[in-house]
Design a protein around this motif. Sequence first.
Motif: not given
Length: 107
Positions: A101-107
């Motif tokens: 699992y990779r952290p999601r990028k914030s928009v």
Amino acid sequence: MPFVENIDVATDQWESRLGAQVRSLRLEHGSDQQSLARLADVSLSSLKNLENGRGSTLRTLVRILRALDAASWLDTLAPEPTVSPLDVLRGQAETPRRRVYRPRKSV
């Protein structure tokens, strides 16, 4: 940060130790270098280089070990991990991890 080699054992020392072990296996098997090289389908010089710790390829090592009926020896070099140390720390040793699992990028 540059790659730092193990201070205690240099690469050429590992090659020498590995070569000595292969030579010992060959002698226990009762083979001379020329016969083993032919059986393993490698050049005589490749076998000599391996045994003398002057570098070799992984392919040569594997072929030689298979010809000596010692391929299981490779399992001692890289055993299959049964439990991830990180999972043990997290308390998840019972369930093997199936994905990363990779952290999601914030928009």
